[in-house]
Scaffold this active site. Sequence first.
Site, PDB file in Angstrom:
ATOM      1  N   TYR I  24       3.190   4.021  -4.365  1.00 19.25           N
ATOM      2  CA  TYR I  24       3.265   4.745  -3.094  1.00 19.25           C
ATOM      3  C   TYR I  24       3.059   6.260  -3.191  1.00 19.25           C
ATOM      4  O   TYR I  24       3.125   6.957  -2.186  1.00 19.25           O
ATOM      5  CB  TYR I  24       4.612   4.465  -2.432  1.00 19.25           C
ATOM      6  CG  TYR I  24       4.850   3.014  -2.168  1.00 19.25           C
ATOM      7  CD1 TYR I  24       4.224   2.376  -1.083  1.00 19.25           C
ATOM      8  CD2 TYR I  24       5.671   2.255  -2.988  1.00 19.25           C
ATOM      9  CE1 TYR I  24       4.442   1.033  -0.839  1.00 19.25           C
ATOM     10  CE2 TYR I  24       5.880   0.900  -2.749  1.00 19.25           C
ATOM     11  CZ  TYR I  24       5.267   0.296  -1.683  1.00 19.25           C
ATOM     12  OH  TYR I  24       5.469  -1.023  -1.443  1.00 19.25           O
ATOM     13  N   HIS I  81       4.989  -8.904   7.406  1.00 20.35           N
ATOM     14  CA  HIS I  81       4.677 -10.261   6.964  1.00 20.35           C
ATOM     15  C   HIS I  81       5.669 -11.305   7.462  1.00 20.35           C
ATOM     16  O   HIS I  81       5.487 -12.487   7.227  1.00 20.35           O
ATOM     17  CB  HIS I  81       4.647 -10.286   5.429  1.00 20.35           C
ATOM     18  CG  HIS I  81       4.009  -9.069   4.866  1.00 20.35           C
ATOM     19  ND1 HIS I  81       2.697  -8.741   5.126  1.00 20.35           N
ATOM     20  CD2 HIS I  81       4.493  -8.048   4.099  1.00 20.35           C
ATOM     21  CE1 HIS I  81       2.404  -7.588   4.541  1.00 20.35           C
ATOM     22  NE2 HIS I  81       3.470  -7.146   3.914  1.00 20.35           N
ATOM     23  N   HIS I 101      -0.639   1.213   6.800  1.00 19.15           N
ATOM     24  CA  HIS I 101       0.061   0.951   5.537  1.00 19.15           C
ATOM     25  C   HIS I 101      -0.375   1.950   4.484  1.00 19.15           C
ATOM     26  O   HIS I 101      -1.576   2.267   4.389  1.00 19.15           O
ATOM     27  CB  HIS I 101      -0.249  -0.465   5.044  1.00 19.15           C
ATOM     28  CG  HIS I 101       0.109  -1.524   6.022  1.00 19.15           C
ATOM     29  ND1 HIS I 101       1.387  -2.003   6.179  1.00 19.15           N
ATOM     30  CD2 HIS I 101      -0.634  -2.180   6.946  1.00 19.15           C
ATOM     31  CE1 HIS I 101       1.404  -2.912   7.137  1.00 19.15           C
ATOM     32  NE2 HIS I 101       0.192  -3.039   7.627  1.00 19.15           N
ATOM     33  N   SER I 103      -0.213   1.508   1.080  1.00 21.48           N
ATOM     34  CA  SER I 103      -0.977   0.811   0.043  1.00 21.48           C
ATOM     35  C   SER I 103      -1.954  -0.166   0.699  1.00 21.48           C
ATOM     36  O   SER I 103      -1.811  -0.496   1.873  1.00 21.48           O
ATOM     37  CB  SER I 103      -0.016   0.037  -0.864  1.00 21.48           C
ATOM     38  OG  SER I 103       0.672  -0.949  -0.113  1.00 21.48           O
ATOM     39  N   ARG I 112       1.453 -10.615   1.021  1.00 18.87           N
ATOM     40  CA  ARG I 112       1.265  -9.360   1.751  1.00 18.87           C
ATOM     41  C   ARG I 112      -0.112  -9.288   2.422  1.00 18.87           C
ATOM     42  O   ARG I 112      -0.446  -8.277   3.056  1.00 18.87           O
ATOM     43  CB  ARG I 112       1.434  -8.156   0.815  1.00 18.87           C
ATOM     44  CG  ARG I 112       2.830  -8.007   0.260  1.00 18.87           C
ATOM     45  CD  ARG I 112       3.063  -6.627  -0.358  1.00 18.87           C
ATOM     46  NE  ARG I 112       4.132  -6.677  -1.335  1.00 18.87           N
ATOM     47  CZ  ARG I 112       5.414  -6.409  -1.071  1.00 18.87           C
ATOM     48  NH1 ARG I 112       5.784  -6.065   0.139  1.00 18.87           N
ATOM     49  NH2 ARG I 112       6.335  -6.495  -2.013  1.00 18.87           N
TER      50      ARG I 112
END
Lengths: 152, 152, 152, 152, 152, 152, 152, 152, 152, 152, 152, 152
Positions: I24, I81, I101, I103, I112
């Site tokens: 991250y 999710h 998001h 990532s 994911r």
Amino acid sequence: MSYRVLVLHGPSLNMLGQREPAIYGSTTLKDINARLEAYANAHNTTIVAQQTNHEGMLIDWLHSAVDTYDGVVLNPGAYTHTSVAIRDAIAATGLPVVECHLSNIHAREPFRHTSLIAPACLGQISGFGWRSYILALDALLGHLRARDQNNS
Amino acid sequence: MSYRVLVLHGPSLNMLGQREPAIYGSTTLKDINARLEAYANAHNTTIVAQQTNHEGMLIDWLHSAVDTYDGVVLNPGAYTHTSVAIRDAIAATGLPVVECHLSNIHAREPFRHTSLIAPACLGQISGFGWRSYILALDALLGHLRARDQNNS
Amino acid sequence: MSYRVLVLHGPSLNMLGQREPAIYGSTTLKDINARLEAYANAHNTTIVAQQTNHEGMLIDWLHSAVDTYDGVVLNPGAYTHTSVAIRDAIAATGLPVVECHLSNIHAREPFRHTSLIAPACLGQISGFGWRSYILALDALLGHLRARDQNNS
Amino acid sequence: MSYRVLVLHGPSLNMLGQREPAIYGSTTLKDINARLEAYANAHNTTIVAQQTNHEGMLIDWLHSAVDTYDGVVLNPGAYTHTSVAIRDAIAATGLPVVECHLSNIHAREPFRHTSLIAPACLGQISGFGWRSYILALDALLGHLRARDQNNS
Amino acid sequence: MSYRVLVLHGPSLNMLGQREPAIYGSTTLKDINARLEAYANAHNTTIVAQQTNHEGMLIDWLHSAVDTYDGVVLNPGAYTHTSVAIRDAIAATGLPVVECHLSNIHAREPFRHTSLIAPACLGQISGFGWRSYILALDALLGHLRARDQNNS
Amino acid sequence: MSYRVLVLHGPSLNMLGQREPAIYGSTTLKDINARLEAYANAHNTTIVAQQTNHEGMLIDWLHSAVDTYDGVVLNPGAYTHTSVAIRDAIAATGLPVVECHLSNIHAREPFRHTSLIAPACLGQISGFGWRSYILALDALLGHLRARDQNNS
Amino acid sequence: MSYRVLVLHGPSLNMLGQREPAIYGSTTLKDINARLEAYANAHNTTIVAQQTNHEGMLIDWLHSAVDTYDGVVLNPGAYTHTSVAIRDAIAATGLPVVECHLSNIHAREPFRHTSLIAPACLGQISGFGWRSYILALDALLGHLRARDQNNS
Amino acid sequence: MSYRVLVLHGPSLNMLGQREPAIYGSTTLKDINARLEAYANAHNTTIVAQQTNHEGMLIDWLHSAVDTYDGVVLNPGAYTHTSVAIRDAIAATGLPVVECHLSNIHAREPFRHTSLIAPACLGQISGFGWRSYILALDALLGHLRARDQNNS
Amino acid sequence: MSYRVLVLHGPSLNMLGQREPAIYGSTTLKDINARLEAYANAHNTTIVAQQTNHEGMLIDWLHSAVDTYDGVVLNPGAYTHTSVAIRDAIAATGLPVVECHLSNIHAREPFRHTSLIAPACLGQISGFGWRSYILALDALLGHLRARDQNNS
Amino acid sequence: MSYRVLVLHGPSLNMLGQREPAIYGSTTLKDINARLEAYANAHNTTIVAQQTNHEGMLIDWLHSAVDTYDGVVLNPGAYTHTSVAIRDAIAATGLPVVECHLSNIHAREPFRHTSLIAPACLGQISGFGWRSYILALDALLGHLRARDQNNS
Amino acid sequence: MSYRVLVLHGPSLNMLGQREPAIYGSTTLKDINARLEAYANAHNTTIVAQQTNHEGMLIDWLHSAVDTYDGVVLNPGAYTHTSVAIRDAIAATGLPVVECHLSNIHAREPFRHTSLIAPACLGQISGFGWRSYILALDALLGHLRARDQNNS
Amino acid sequence: MSYRVLVLHGPSLNMLGQREPAIYGSTTLKDINARLEAYANAHNTTIVAQQTNHEGMLIDWLHSAVDTYDGVVLNPGAYTHTSVAIRDAIAATGLPVVECHLSNIHAREPFRHTSLIAPACLGQISGFGWRSYILALDALLGHLRARDQNNS
């Protein structure tokens, strides 16, 4: 800094504007390329845009980009969901690639929710019509600038 | 006896040596072809080696091999896992085909464990780097010699 | 260099020659071992070949090979598709193991397409009858020679 | 009260210490048995520890434990995921059995998340290296003491 | 005519009578063998009955039955659901085998509904307690008599 | 050494004792906390125990534990099977966490066999009623002591 | 004792003898009924045999058997794999029912491996041609006699 | 009215006549085109027929048909089961397309039962050898005539 | 025109900078909000940014945004999710929402890859670190401007 | 030559014209039968058309067609996807059967993409409204003529 | 008799009337509560109605209902499909709970067909708009009256 | 207003009272019809109730209800989970149909959780014994009155 970016449009994107406007809008591929060009010019970037319906041609172009381009904006079209070969080609080039889609593929039929190509890409942008391309180019440039600042 | 063998390399194999050496090693495709050539020469065999990123081209070449070659060594690359068309093309030619892979595909991601092409092939060899090709050629020649001894 | 190789035959391979010749041919296990022996002798290699129908015995033999052999040629037979224990035993030994099969398992019933053992092996060879064993031994020797040249 | 406990180690656990220390640590099976012995002695308990690579042998030992032991500490190793026969053997004995694992099987490959054996056991402990065995013995003794207090 | 039949009992069947009587009844394996013996005697048949907890031993016994027996009555117990190796061993022998089960496996947990072994057997009988064995022997004899009448 | 441990009880664990005693026993949460307290005191450890029915609250508490606690004993209750958010929260804290369950979750309905949380935990203990908590605390302390001895 | 047994033949069984003799043999349904009749007479039993292609008719007949018959021999044919309604009808009657099949359904296409009806039956016999019926009747009589001896 | 129809043959259809006659018959592609031509002439229709092994080429031809043809008869061969790109290309053209197959794809291997292309087509005809093409052309002409009568 | 935008950060995003920097990066949530603020100011836009670990709180905030904001930038974190409730809350508000998001979720673990929330959103941007938020805000503003130009 | 053909309409087809005209058009079953009749008369063929909502009745009629008809045109309606019994009935008759559908079943809900009946049929035609029946009759006659020419 | 009933409304139900009227109608939550109140008054019943978007709050309220209410009418909204925790909370209270839904969840997207909560409820009512609540209350009262008559 | 309602009971419901009282209670179908009759009389409604075990008969009755009834209360029994034909029949009639079940099908075996019929119905009520029918009738009348008030 100045960057060179390859823009690749996958199958049936040449039909844009004629094709199902309820899903894809009335903008043509030529319009999109013109907007990308204008945006690139305004950000010290050169782009070349190409379209093909052939999976193998997308792979050829990705390979030949290795020494000529700093990164790729790629809309793989329907090959997103079926092509392991394009994913491997991206990994082989080592170039940063941003995947983009006109429609929000995660809101359509279930088989369009999975991208076989995403694991080899920097990131994915989907659902904003022609603006998906501008956002993808912007994302790529942001990545390249950050990388080059860290390396300098 | 003397045999003619077609060697077909699938998508991104032209990138070998540049491409992810941790998985595929530093040998180039040219090196592999040279080693195959040397091995073939030493075993009274002529080979022709070709590479393409196009699924359709692999099918074209398989078809045109029917009257010119005694068998095929095929590394279908990423098309291994997605191409019913190559499988049907092999069945259509009636030629003995040996499938080979540089890496051990059964030890990688699950989607690489399944070969759609294997049911139309004589057998499969995977995991021995460039030696997979020599082993495949050897396996093909062994098959051809046994067949011709039985028929003579 | 000279190498010592353990050859392990899994369940029902003792029945070879009597057993379904349409699938497995008429060669017996004794024939295969003789051919392996001849090939090994010609390549400065000692082999010991053993057969068992017991999953646990295959594991015992793999363990005891650690200090005595340079590598293993393994045909796990039907345990290929059901044994996590053999896979773990291979990983525990750290020895290079080549998996081989007489028939092309990827062209038979779907449950035979998956090898639980492959992820712990160097590579896999399947579909060439008794020649699968010779090819496997050859692949193992190629691997050992390359490793020892790199290390020397 | 004083208890007799059978400790059963499944396939490849004899390789502990030599085997993939990144996953399993450098403790040997002999070390574990010594620590269990010390712990048992300090808690008025007799243990016997045995290891085998044979599924059938684990079943034989479980059966023969019926009249000799008060409970079992069992690490079924790779058979955890493939053996219905061990599960049925536990049910057949009626003995309390605690399942234990060195590594956290629920954090590894998906096929290791499922235990076919758990439904026949008192409980499961996984992920604490050699301490998993001490905890399992402790759990078993806690269960036996509670049971005997209720019955007395 | 007179026949020789091998009766094979799989894992944990030695525990019969002690084991979960609600599912399996209170008859012991010795009782079953005695009843089979009596029935066989009354029908001009010789039987030999054996039990093991080892998958590999069942395979050894099946192989060695080839020249000694006319057919096999097999209760594979829990291996029914996990053993491809026993299935292949039956196919290798070419003997007629009747699969039988004490409980109705199709009415228990879902993983017990699938028999990996059935495709290599003549037929399957399940759910009649010890009578399943008598019915299986009866079915095997019926098959043998019909076969021999057709061949004579 | 002295340690501080956070004990977190997930949804409906406040109902313990009133709730389905056939599965969970008659011990209340207050009893469990008292036993944990006594055990902690006897082992030079301070514990704080908290219960909530809110997934988000468990995450809040895990975050705030970063600078205050040496590790966590966590019974995530029904969130075990549905919460990716708790798993990510554990990974974010970097604290050692031991997952525990009163009942043997691997012996209940299939949807309870999978823990989404386990991959972020040290290990898992399930099936020993209130003793699961003591064992979990013991496992955590064993881990902390071993870590600190290695680091000192 | 004397028993009354209803024999029910499901869809397409009236075509026996005409229908795929490679799988089902050349015996007709009339032959089977005659053999069942003979066997029943020799064992102090009355049978009535009926055939229908209607799922609903099988259910009607099962319902109406409640006061008239002691048990049922049922070959549900293709409804075996799709009919929850017949299963419920059997449960509703409370009669002992033995399910039988001419061919070994577990050795045919995968969709024939699952019987929706089995969970409501005493047991299942499959794979012995017309002898499956005799074995099923025998199994049913064995069950009835055992039950009545226990009750008397 | 008079119509112009494009006939597209997919991968390996150029091999017709040489290729597995047990499945596909001995008619060649040239024969089929001649019969289509004759039929078209007799029904006031012009056809152009083309064959390719390249997925991308089929897409190119579909696109370019938009202003030149009234409809398409398409045999996508093996791409039927793997190509989302052809499906999207059909949707993009807006032309009426009839999908046809020589063999009955629904009666072959399971992976041939699913057509990714059918949802974008008017209808599908499979299983009648070369007559499938005539029927497909007939179906397309019926559709065009009905549409034009409604619009006039 | 001037717009008001709500920025919502989901579970564990408060830990940014402390949390797994390999995935991250080292930017904190405060940094991200500051950059968003600066970007918003430069584009005539007001933003309010909020973070919570509670699924229900995200829903509360979405509801209360109806009359106060023109659109939402939402990073649902792990709830992406698992939450049907957030998806329904978005649909209930009728506001344009852009999902983002840090990532590339499509390149991580398979669970994911699926967003339950995407079908209710305008589009999705993932994989560009803190720049994902700027791109998402840019995408939202582009959408709002286009909509208002069409309506004016 | 002259042929007799049975036309069978499955469940709810009697409602045609009243039933969901958006999918099935406004033609009634009577209209279809009249058009079939006209077409048959013009091609030296006699047809009898019958409709039923009963799965069992379709089977009865198929059986009774054996000696009276040369082939069958069958629209199994909703039984297409659930009836193994009709498939077996077709196999039992040995008659050539052409399956047809008004709508393109492969373009509707996923559960309509699978035909359990197709494997027993000559071929399948779907998606051309009432013309599907004419095409099916035409396909059947083509098959019959070809067969009879080969046999004469 | 007089009863006290708790009515719980789950996530986004506060938006009723504003929210997608095509699916949920224009009635507000206040309207529904008023109608429930009126119906309750007319049937000698007291109700309390509460709404929350928080899964944990629904669990808190269910727990606290144990001594205060005779039963619960619960519309879990989107948590129906994702919450094991609510299911366990219902089981923990032992109260009779009736699950209700405004829309027919079984006729919407497939992921809405499964209720994780239903197994802990008395029954389920879905698809009748605001009348679903009245029917649910009616069903609950019917159950309570029947239970109390049996107990008195 | 006054309404006419058809009540249809599916397979085995005639056995009510005799059939598994633990699940279905001791009320007979006659009792249920009497209670429905009484309720209908009190609400100005005429009902006719019919029961059948034939899938086809349910379809016939649904079709014939078109001009005679205002709506249908349907308990499809076991056909709920396997009958696409009944679903299509409901769609064909255009009548409002309420699906009801005595037991809570969502709390029983997994295969009973899916209703193939629900998508064509107004709504579904399950789990309240005979009261499910009254609630269903009430739901249907509520719907009819609301519809007629809107139209008047």
